[in-house]
Design a protein around this motif. Structure first.
Motif, PDB file in Angstrom:
ATOM      1  N   GLU A 277       0.888  -1.158  -0.075  1.00 58.61           N
ATOM      2  CA  GLU A 277      -0.085  -0.112   0.099  1.00 58.61           C
ATOM      3  C   GLU A 277       0.717   1.304  -0.011  1.00 58.61           C
ATOM      4  O   GLU A 277       0.618   2.085  -0.859  1.00 58.61           O
ATOM      5  CB  GLU A 277      -1.000   0.055   1.125  1.00 58.61           C
ATOM      6  CG  GLU A 277      -2.025  -1.108   1.098  1.00 58.61           C
ATOM      7  CD  GLU A 277      -3.047  -0.790   2.325  1.00 58.61           C
ATOM      8  OE1 GLU A 277      -2.784  -0.336   3.334  1.00 58.61           O
ATOM      9  OE2 GLU A 277      -4.089  -1.620   2.331  1.00 58.61           O
ATOM     10  N   ASP A 278       1.763   1.244   0.780  1.00 59.80           N
ATOM     11  CA  ASP A 278       2.620   2.493   0.996  1.00 59.80           C
ATOM     12  C   ASP A 278       3.850   2.611  -0.072  1.00 59.80           C
ATOM     13  O   ASP A 278       4.092   3.873  -0.493  1.00 59.80           O
ATOM     14  CB  ASP A 278       3.561   2.289   2.113  1.00 59.80           C
ATOM     15  CG  ASP A 278       2.574   2.509   3.502  1.00 59.80           C
ATOM     16  OD1 ASP A 278       1.687   2.734   3.393  1.00 59.80           O
ATOM     17  OD2 ASP A 278       3.385   2.381   4.404  1.00 59.80           O
ATOM     18  N   ALA A 279       3.887   1.560  -0.908  1.00 60.95           N
ATOM     19  CA  ALA A 279       4.744   1.480  -2.245  1.00 60.95           C
ATOM     20  C   ALA A 279       4.362   2.612  -3.287  1.00 60.95           C
ATOM     21  O   ALA A 279       4.925   3.339  -3.905  1.00 60.95           O
ATOM     22  CB  ALA A 279       5.104   0.474  -2.739  1.00 60.95           C
ATOM     23  N   ARG A 280       2.754   2.298  -3.394  1.00 63.86           N
ATOM     24  CA  ARG A 280       2.158   3.005  -4.534  1.00 63.86           C
ATOM     25  C   ARG A 280       2.526   2.825  -5.629  1.00 63.86           C
ATOM     26  O   ARG A 280       2.862   3.781  -6.616  1.00 63.86           O
ATOM     27  CB  ARG A 280       1.819   4.422  -4.194  1.00 63.86           C
ATOM     28  CG  ARG A 280       1.172   4.910  -2.965  1.00 63.86           C
ATOM     29  CD  ARG A 280       0.908   6.347  -2.511  1.00 63.86           C
ATOM     30  NE  ARG A 280      -0.092   6.779  -1.602  1.00 63.86           N
ATOM     31  CZ  ARG A 280       0.447   6.881  -0.325  1.00 63.86           C
ATOM     32  NH1 ARG A 280       1.805   6.777  -0.034  1.00 63.86           N
ATOM     33  NH2 ARG A 280      -0.357   6.977   0.806  1.00 63.86           N
ATOM     34  N   ALA A 281       3.085   1.710  -6.082  1.00 61.28           N
ATOM     35  CA  ALA A 281       3.633   1.446  -7.222  1.00 61.28           C
ATOM     36  C   ALA A 281       3.016   1.438  -8.348  1.00 61.28           C
ATOM     37  O   ALA A 281       1.618   1.164  -8.274  1.00 61.28           O
ATOM     38  CB  ALA A 281       4.393  -0.248  -7.296  1.00 61.28           C
ATOM     39  N   PRO A 282       3.385   1.599  -9.646  1.00 62.99           N
ATOM     40  CA  PRO A 282       2.483   1.714 -10.763  1.00 62.99           C
ATOM     41  C   PRO A 282       2.060   0.387 -11.185  1.00 62.99           C
ATOM     42  O   PRO A 282       2.630  -0.530 -10.670  1.00 62.99           O
ATOM     43  CB  PRO A 282       3.493   2.283 -12.032  1.00 62.99           C
ATOM     44  CG  PRO A 282       4.740   2.099 -11.449  1.00 62.99           C
ATOM     45  CD  PRO A 282       4.677   2.072 -10.119  1.00 62.99           C
ATOM     46  N   ALA A 283       1.000   0.106 -12.064  1.00 64.53           N
ATOM     47  CA  ALA A 283       0.702  -0.922 -12.618  1.00 64.53           C
ATOM     48  C   ALA A 283       1.854  -1.998 -13.059  1.00 64.53           C
ATOM     49  O   ALA A 283       2.771  -1.449 -13.740  1.00 64.53           O
ATOM     50  CB  ALA A 283      -0.328  -0.885 -13.946  1.00 64.53           C
ATOM     51  N   GLY A 284       1.928  -3.028 -12.527  1.00 60.52           N
ATOM     52  CA  GLY A 284       3.000  -4.036 -13.115  1.00 60.52           C
ATOM     53  C   GLY A 284       4.205  -4.052 -12.086  1.00 60.52           C
ATOM     54  O   GLY A 284       4.805  -4.919 -12.256  1.00 60.52           O
ATOM     55  N   GLU A 285       4.099  -3.075 -11.048  1.00 62.91           N
ATOM     56  CA  GLU A 285       5.171  -3.214 -10.143  1.00 62.91           C
ATOM     57  C   GLU A 285       4.634  -3.468  -8.809  1.00 62.91           C
ATOM     58  O   GLU A 285       5.397  -3.320  -7.741  1.00 62.91           O
ATOM     59  CB  GLU A 285       5.965  -1.920 -10.276  1.00 62.91           C
ATOM     60  CG  GLU A 285       6.495  -1.383 -11.420  1.00 62.91           C
ATOM     61  CD  GLU A 285       7.657  -2.179 -11.659  1.00 62.91           C
ATOM     62  OE1 GLU A 285       8.467  -2.545 -10.663  1.00 62.91           O
ATOM     63  OE2 GLU A 285       7.955  -2.490 -13.030  1.00 62.91           O
ATOM     64  N   ASP A 286       3.075  -3.309  -8.606  1.00 57.29           N
ATOM     65  CA  ASP A 286       2.880  -3.675  -7.328  1.00 57.29           C
ATOM     66  C   ASP A 286       2.616  -5.052  -6.865  1.00 57.29           C
ATOM     67  O   ASP A 286       1.234  -5.725  -6.751  1.00 57.29           O
ATOM     68  CB  ASP A 286       1.286  -3.076  -7.251  1.00 57.29           C
ATOM     69  CG  ASP A 286       0.577  -3.540  -8.234  1.00 57.29           C
ATOM     70  OD1 ASP A 286       0.787  -4.057  -9.404  1.00 57.29           O
ATOM     71  OD2 ASP A 286      -0.868  -3.308  -8.139  1.00 57.29           O
ATOM     72  N   TRP A 287       3.666  -5.777  -6.750  1.00 51.35           N
ATOM     73  CA  TRP A 287       3.716  -7.391  -6.450  1.00 51.35           C
ATOM     74  C   TRP A 287       4.652  -7.744  -5.519  1.00 51.35           C
ATOM     75  O   TRP A 287       5.715  -7.200  -5.584  1.00 51.35           O
ATOM     76  CB  TRP A 287       3.313  -8.101  -7.635  1.00 51.35           C
ATOM     77  CG  TRP A 287       4.635  -7.816  -8.860  1.00 51.35           C
ATOM     78  CD1 TRP A 287       4.271  -7.180  -9.839  1.00 51.35           C
ATOM     79  CD2 TRP A 287       5.850  -8.668  -8.684  1.00 51.35           C
ATOM     80  NE1 TRP A 287       5.704  -7.137 -10.354  1.00 51.35           N
ATOM     81  CE2 TRP A 287       6.492  -8.275  -9.588  1.00 51.35           C
ATOM     82  CE3 TRP A 287       6.293  -9.830  -7.997  1.00 51.35           C
ATOM     83  CZ2 TRP A 287       7.698  -8.676 -10.056  1.00 51.35           C
ATOM     84  CZ3 TRP A 287       7.403 -10.288  -8.139  1.00 51.35           C
ATOM     85  CH2 TRP A 287       8.062  -9.866  -9.238  1.00 51.35           C
ATOM     86  N   ALA A 288       4.725  -8.855  -4.712  1.00 56.93           N
ATOM     87  CA  ALA A 288       5.610  -9.490  -4.342  1.00 56.93           C
ATOM     88  C   ALA A 288       5.489 -11.081  -4.450  1.00 56.93           C
ATOM     89  O   ALA A 288       4.292 -11.592  -4.142  1.00 56.93           O
ATOM     90  CB  ALA A 288       5.828  -9.123  -2.881  1.00 56.93           C
ATOM     91  N   LEU A 289       6.379 -11.924  -4.764  1.00 62.93           N
ATOM     92  CA  LEU A 289       6.173 -13.377  -4.803  1.00 62.93           C
ATOM     93  C   LEU A 289       7.001 -13.941  -3.836  1.00 62.93           C
ATOM     94  O   LEU A 289       8.307 -13.759  -3.764  1.00 62.93           O
ATOM     95  CB  LEU A 289       6.591 -13.636  -6.228  1.00 62.93           C
ATOM     96  CG  LEU A 289       6.453 -15.336  -6.552  1.00 62.93           C
ATOM     97  CD1 LEU A 289       4.958 -15.571  -6.433  1.00 62.93           C
ATOM     98  CD2 LEU A 289       7.171 -15.963  -7.491  1.00 62.93           C
ATOM     99  N   ALA A 290       6.566 -14.628  -2.604  1.00 65.81           N
ATOM    100  CA  ALA A 290       7.013 -15.498  -1.760  1.00 65.81           C
ATOM    101  C   ALA A 290       7.642 -16.776  -2.189  1.00 65.81           C
ATOM    102  O   ALA A 290       6.459 -17.604  -3.107  1.00 65.81           O
ATOM    103  CB  ALA A 290       6.243 -15.598  -0.330  1.00 65.81           C
TER     104      ALA A 290
END
Length: 373
Positions: A277-290
């Protein structure tokens, strides 16, 4: 039991543009997954990295096929109208039933293709419809997408609900033994994430394992039956050691390739939610894979004596001071997180305790990956 009915954790991507963004996101994620897997040499034994990369590429092939299946399906009126269903909570991947349906389609791909018009014919019809009738050929676009979908399935290489064991010979050993690396995979029906297993074994049987048809089929059936997320690695390894007296498990690894977190598609709690939420990354950058890699190692051998025979039994190493130990049933647990640069910057600033021992693979410009931790 597999989750075949919609629950509160499931979400249907009935917005065409959201679905396309979802597939575009995973196209990038799976491409990066393969690269990260190959970068893990030194952390994993021998050829594990190549094996893991192969399964990551199979996951990518699955997403490519699903993107074709649903490319136009949402625009169709009637029974053919359909949408992808994903698991919102601690997954981010398609639900188990999507892979089961795809496997059924793959089994009938040859027959389906024989009854379909070819790609060039469909394209020609589309052009004539557009030019001659000045109409959008939605039905023909759908037909073309399904043709390409079945062609992808016929070509193979996807990650299925079950990927049966493969035995790779790793060399001859003293006392007439042979070393094998067995690997297989499942799509966990409860967690809705791909899970890969790798087992190192020594074979003391008369006939080499892959050539001993009866024994090999029993091994394959046994391993698939034990590929359940709720089972501890030590339970799986001990069961294998007990059931096959001439196969000696020396190491077992289980790798969870997920979940995927995204503020646009999943529900998450705790630090990862705040980071995204705080990253406010653009589309395509708003993810994390564990990723999580559980490892179990044999520490020594004990001889179990019977009336007329002696049986070799493995004793596995459980480190009670590792934070894993007996409760988890593994020697060690490695955790990793793959994420774009902006979410990583927020994660580094917040520095939540639960993520300090997590290795970070940070995706920068040109999908170049940098490793931290």
């Amino acid at each position: 039991m597999p989750k075949t009915e919609l629950t509160n954790d499931h979400h249907v991507l009935n917005d065409e543009f959201a679905a396309r963004r979802y597939f575009a996101k995973f196209e990038r994620i799976t491409r990066i997954m393969s690269g990260v897997a190959r970068q893990m040499e030194g952390e994993l034994p021998g050829s594990d990295t190549a094996i893991l990369a192969g399964y990551a590429e199979a996951v990518a092939a699955t997403f490519r096929a699903l993107s074709l299946k649903y490319l136009i399906a949402g625009r169709i009126v009637g029974p053919a109208r359909r949408h992808l269903t994903i698991d919102l909570h601690e997954s981010g991947f398609p639900i188990f039933q999507e892979l089961v349906s795809m496997a059924n389609d793959a089994a009938q791909a040859a027959g389906a293709l024989s009854g379909m018009a070819g790609v060039e014919e469909l394209k020609d019809r589309m052009v004539r419809r557009i030019v001659g009738e000045r109409a959008v050929p939605t039905d023909l676009q759908f037909a073309l997408s399904q043709r390409l979908y079945y062609e992808a399935l016929a070509a193979g290489g996807q990650f299925w609900a079950q990927v049966h064991p493969v035995a790779e010979w790793r060399g001859d050993l003293p006392r007439g033994r042979r070393a094998y690396k067995l690997h297989w995979a499942v799509y966990d029906s409860q967690l809705n994430v791909p899970v890969v297993y790798i087992l190192d074994v020594e074979d003391s049987g008369r006939t080499s394992l892959p050539k001993d048809i009866g024994r090999w089929e029993q091994v394959r059936a046994h391993l698939m039956a034990q590929s359940v997320g709720g089972l501890k690695l030590i339970t799986i390894a001990k069961g294998f050691d007990t059931d096959f007296t001439d196969l000696h498990p020396k190491g077992l690894r289980r790798m969870h390739l997920g979940p995927m977190y995204s503020s646009a598609y999943t529900l998450q709690s705790g630090p990862i939610r705040e980071v995204l939420e705080d990253a406010r990354a653009p589309a395509g950058e708003d993810w994390a894979l564990a990723w999580a890699i559980e490892e179990l190692e044999a520490e020594r051998v004990e001889i179990e004596k019977g009336w007329f025979s002696e049986t070799e039994r493995q004793v596995f190493r459980l480190d009670p001071f590792s934070g894993v130990g007996e409760d988890h049933g593994a020697t060690r647990l490695r955790r990793a997180l793959i994420l774009p640069q902006r979410p990583f910057q927020v994660l580094a600033e917040k520095d939540p305790p639960g993520f300090r021992d997590v290795r970070k693979f940070v995706v920068g410009a040109g999908d170049r990956v940098m490793v931290y931790g």
